[in-house]
Design a protein around this motif. Structure first.
Motif, short mmCIF file in Angstrom:
data_model
loop_
_atom_site.label_atom_id
_atom_site.label_comp_id
_atom_site.label_asym_id
_atom_site.label_seq_id
_atom_site.Cartn_x
_atom_site.Cartn_y
_atom_site.Cartn_z
N ASN A 192 2.29 -0.62 0.51
CA ASN A 192 1.76 -1.00 -0.80
C ASN A 192 0.52 -0.18 -1.10
OD1 ASN A 192 0.82 -2.21 -3.08
ND2 ASN A 192 0.91 -4.30 -2.29
N GLU A 193 0.63 0.77 -2.02
CA GLU A 193 -0.51 1.64 -2.32
C GLU A 193 -1.62 0.91 -3.04
OE1 GLU A 193 1.75 1.50 -6.06
OE2 GLU A 193 2.29 1.69 -3.96
N ALA A 194 -1.35 -0.30 -3.53
CA ALA A 194 -2.38 -1.05 -4.25
C ALA A 194 -3.21 -1.91 -3.30
CB ALA A 194 -1.74 -1.93 -5.32
N LEU A 195 -2.86 -1.92 -2.01
CA LEU A 195 -3.58 -2.77 -1.07
C LEU A 195 -4.19 -1.91 0.02
CD1 LEU A 195 -4.30 -5.59 0.03
CD2 LEU A 195 -2.12 -5.57 1.26
N LEU A 196 -5.49 -1.97 0.16
CA LEU A 196 -6.19 -1.24 1.21
C LEU A 196 -7.05 -2.23 1.96
CD1 LEU A 196 -6.60 1.67 2.29
CD2 LEU A 196 -8.66 1.76 0.89
N VAL A 197 -6.74 -2.46 3.23
CA VAL A 197 -7.46 -3.44 4.02
C VAL A 197 -8.51 -2.73 4.86
CG1 VAL A 197 -7.26 -5.25 5.77
CG2 VAL A 197 -5.43 -4.92 4.11
N THR A 198 -9.74 -3.17 4.79
CA THR A 198 -10.82 -2.59 5.59
C THR A 198 -11.27 -3.60 6.62
OG1 THR A 198 -12.55 -3.36 4.10
CG2 THR A 198 -11.61 -1.19 3.66
N ASP A 199 -11.63 -3.12 7.82
CA ASP A 199 -12.11 -4.03 8.85
C ASP A 199 -13.52 -4.47 8.54
OD1 ASP A 199 -13.59 -1.94 11.29
OD2 ASP A 199 -12.81 -1.29 9.37
N SER A 200 -13.89 -5.65 9.07
CA SER A 200 -15.20 -6.21 8.77
C SER A 200 -16.30 -5.45 9.51
CB SER A 200 -15.25 -7.68 9.16
OG SER A 200 -14.99 -7.84 10.54
N GLU B 153 -1.89 13.68 -1.61
CA GLU B 153 -0.66 13.88 -2.37
C GLU B 153 0.60 13.72 -1.52
OE1 GLU B 153 -1.96 16.81 -6.04
OE2 GLU B 153 -1.16 17.73 -4.20
N ALA B 154 0.52 14.03 -0.24
CA ALA B 154 1.71 13.95 0.62
C ALA B 154 1.80 12.61 1.35
CB ALA B 154 1.68 15.09 1.63
N LYS B 155 0.89 11.70 1.04
CA LYS B 155 0.86 10.41 1.73
C LYS B 155 1.19 9.29 0.74
CE LYS B 155 -0.56 12.72 5.30
NZ LYS B 155 0.34 13.01 6.44
N TYR B 156 1.29 8.07 1.28
CA TYR B 156 1.65 6.95 0.42
C TYR B 156 0.62 6.71 -0.67
CZ TYR B 156 -1.74 3.62 2.40
OH TYR B 156 -2.88 2.98 2.78
N LEU B 157 -0.61 7.19 -0.45
CA LEU B 157 -1.67 7.01 -1.43
C LEU B 157 -1.46 7.84 -2.70
CD1 LEU B 157 -4.64 6.95 1.06
CD2 LEU B 157 -4.02 5.08 -0.46
N GLN B 158 -0.45 8.72 -2.68
CA GLN B 158 -0.18 9.54 -3.86
C GLN B 158 0.05 8.69 -5.10
OE1 GLN B 158 4.02 11.15 -4.20
NE2 GLN B 158 3.99 10.75 -1.99
N LYS B 159 0.60 7.51 -4.90
CA LYS B 159 0.91 6.66 -6.05
C LYS B 159 -0.34 6.09 -6.70
CE LYS B 159 5.56 5.33 -4.57
NZ LYS B 159 6.48 4.20 -4.30
N ASP C 81 -10.87 13.96 -10.46
CA ASP C 81 -12.34 13.88 -10.44
C ASP C 81 -12.84 12.56 -9.87
OD1 ASP C 81 -11.63 12.16 -12.45
OD2 ASP C 81 -12.76 13.18 -14.03
N SER C 82 -11.96 11.84 -9.20
CA SER C 82 -12.34 10.59 -8.55
C SER C 82 -11.36 10.34 -7.42
CB SER C 82 -12.34 9.43 -9.55
OG SER C 82 -11.03 9.20 -10.05
N ILE C 83 -11.64 9.32 -6.62
CA ILE C 83 -10.74 8.96 -5.52
C ILE C 83 -10.16 7.57 -5.76
CG2 ILE C 83 -11.90 10.38 -3.79
CD1 ILE C 83 -13.34 7.83 -2.85
N PRO C 84 -8.96 7.32 -5.25
CA PRO C 84 -8.43 5.96 -5.35
C PRO C 84 -9.29 5.00 -4.53
CG PRO C 84 -6.74 7.54 -4.65
CD PRO C 84 -8.06 8.23 -4.54
N PHE C 85 -9.28 3.76 -4.90
CA PHE C 85 -9.99 2.72 -4.15
C PHE C 85 -11.47 3.05 -3.99
CE2 PHE C 85 -5.66 3.16 -2.35
CZ PHE C 85 -5.12 1.98 -2.85
N GLU C 86 -12.06 3.59 -5.05
CA GLU C 86 -13.45 4.01 -4.95
C GLU C 86 -14.39 2.84 -4.67
OE1 GLU C 86 -16.52 5.87 -8.13
OE2 GLU C 86 -14.87 7.20 -7.56
#
Length: 320
Positions: free
Chosen positions: A15-23, A96-102, A111-116
């Protein structure tokens, strides 16, 4: 005729819309010192803690005349800040070659990054976590990139004359306790009691007197207390790992900065000083697009240092 799918790997939903970060734990020590109002701002390199002490010598009254006695002295301790920056360059095209491409916008110039927002929050928490460790374990001679920017409290207390050493038979019956023995269930209660005994009587009753330890020692201590009275035990600790030393008004606070050190300290919060150029400067940063390099860059720069005013009001427990 059936589908031949032998050449395909099993599908896993990403799921490219979900990015889980550790605490990541924040800079709790800095927050505690700030709560005591002991933040020195505008420090570019070093600034002194200016200390005044005076005595009052009683004389016999009931007669005329004046005889001078007593003295007032001024001393100083220096807070030297480290100049720290965090720079990171990010190339969105690497995604671009990873799931984050979406999550990338349409087109080939980014000019920006996803999940900024998630990136910025995690980066700020990581900086705070590393500062927490440096405030205690910092050592300009360490050679460690994150610990060599300024000297922390462990080194400063160790180098000072005046702090009371609690790992002594004066305060703990089984002392000195060796590094081979360590802080374990069988001795941890007597160790914390010994630190309490070693606090100078003139400051032990102050509301801000605090015992600091790593979360590992804190856990060993709370388990030992529970097991010592398992049928009648009430732990009133908070989610941020602190509680009152049983039978005393002294607060015990667990800190990430002391994890793995097997060291315990007692000090008044008002005796600790934090030096920086700008209040909460470590929380300020910039994320921008560098057009000439076709990169998104993260920039944070700040100054930080720590020290104390009165060494003789500090207690240290260090394994022998």
């Amino acid at each position: 005729m059936a589908f031949d799918v032998s050449a395909l790997a099993a599908y896993t939903e990403q799921n490219e819309a979900l990015l889980v970060t550790d605490s990541v734990l924040g800079a709790k020590t800095a927050s505690l010192i700030k709560s005591a109002g002991n933040v020195m701002v505008g420090v570019k390199s070093a600034e002194t803690i200016n200390i005044m002490d005076t005595d009052a010598i009683f004389q016999a009254g009931g007669s005329c005349g004046f005889t001078a006695s007593g003295s007032t002295t001024f001393t100083q301790r220096t807070v030297t800040v480290g100049k720290i920056k965090v720079n990171e360059a990010l190339c969105p095209k690497d995604l671009e070659a990873k799931y984050l491409q979406k999550a990338l916008p349409t087109g080939s110039i980014y000019d920006s990054i996803p999940f900024e927002q998630e990136f910025a929050e995690k980066k700020a928490k990581t900086i705070a976590s590393q500062l927490e460790t440096a405030l205690w374990q910092g050592d300009t001679d360490s050679g460690n990139a994150n610990l060599s920017r300024f000297d922390g409290l462990v080194k400063l207390i160790g180098a000072a004359s005046g702090p009371v050493a609690a790992n002594s038979a004066t305060y703990i019956a089984t002392a000195p306790i060796s590094a081979a023995t360590g802080i374990v269930a069988s001795n941890v209660v007597s160790i914390f009691d010994g630190v309490y005994k070693a606090i100078d009587a003139k400051v032990v009753a102050y509301d801000d007197m605090t015992i600091f330890c790593g979360m590992d020692s804190f856990r060993t201590y709370t388990i030992a207390l529970k097991n010592a009275n398992m049928f009648n035990y009430a732990f009133d600790g908070k989610s941020d790992s602190e509680f009152l030393l049983p039978g005393t008004p002294i607060k015990v606070i667990a800190l990430q900065g002391l994890n793995g050190t097997n060291k315990i300290y007692a000090a008044r919060l008002s005796n600790l000083f934090l030096g920086t150029d700008l209040l909460n400067e470590e929380e300020k940063f910039e994320i921008f697009y560098a057009k000439e390099a076709d990169q998104v860059r993260f920039v944070s720069e700040f100054k930080m240092g720590v020290n104390f005013a009165f060494p003789d009001e500090i207690v240290k427990f260090i394994l022998s």
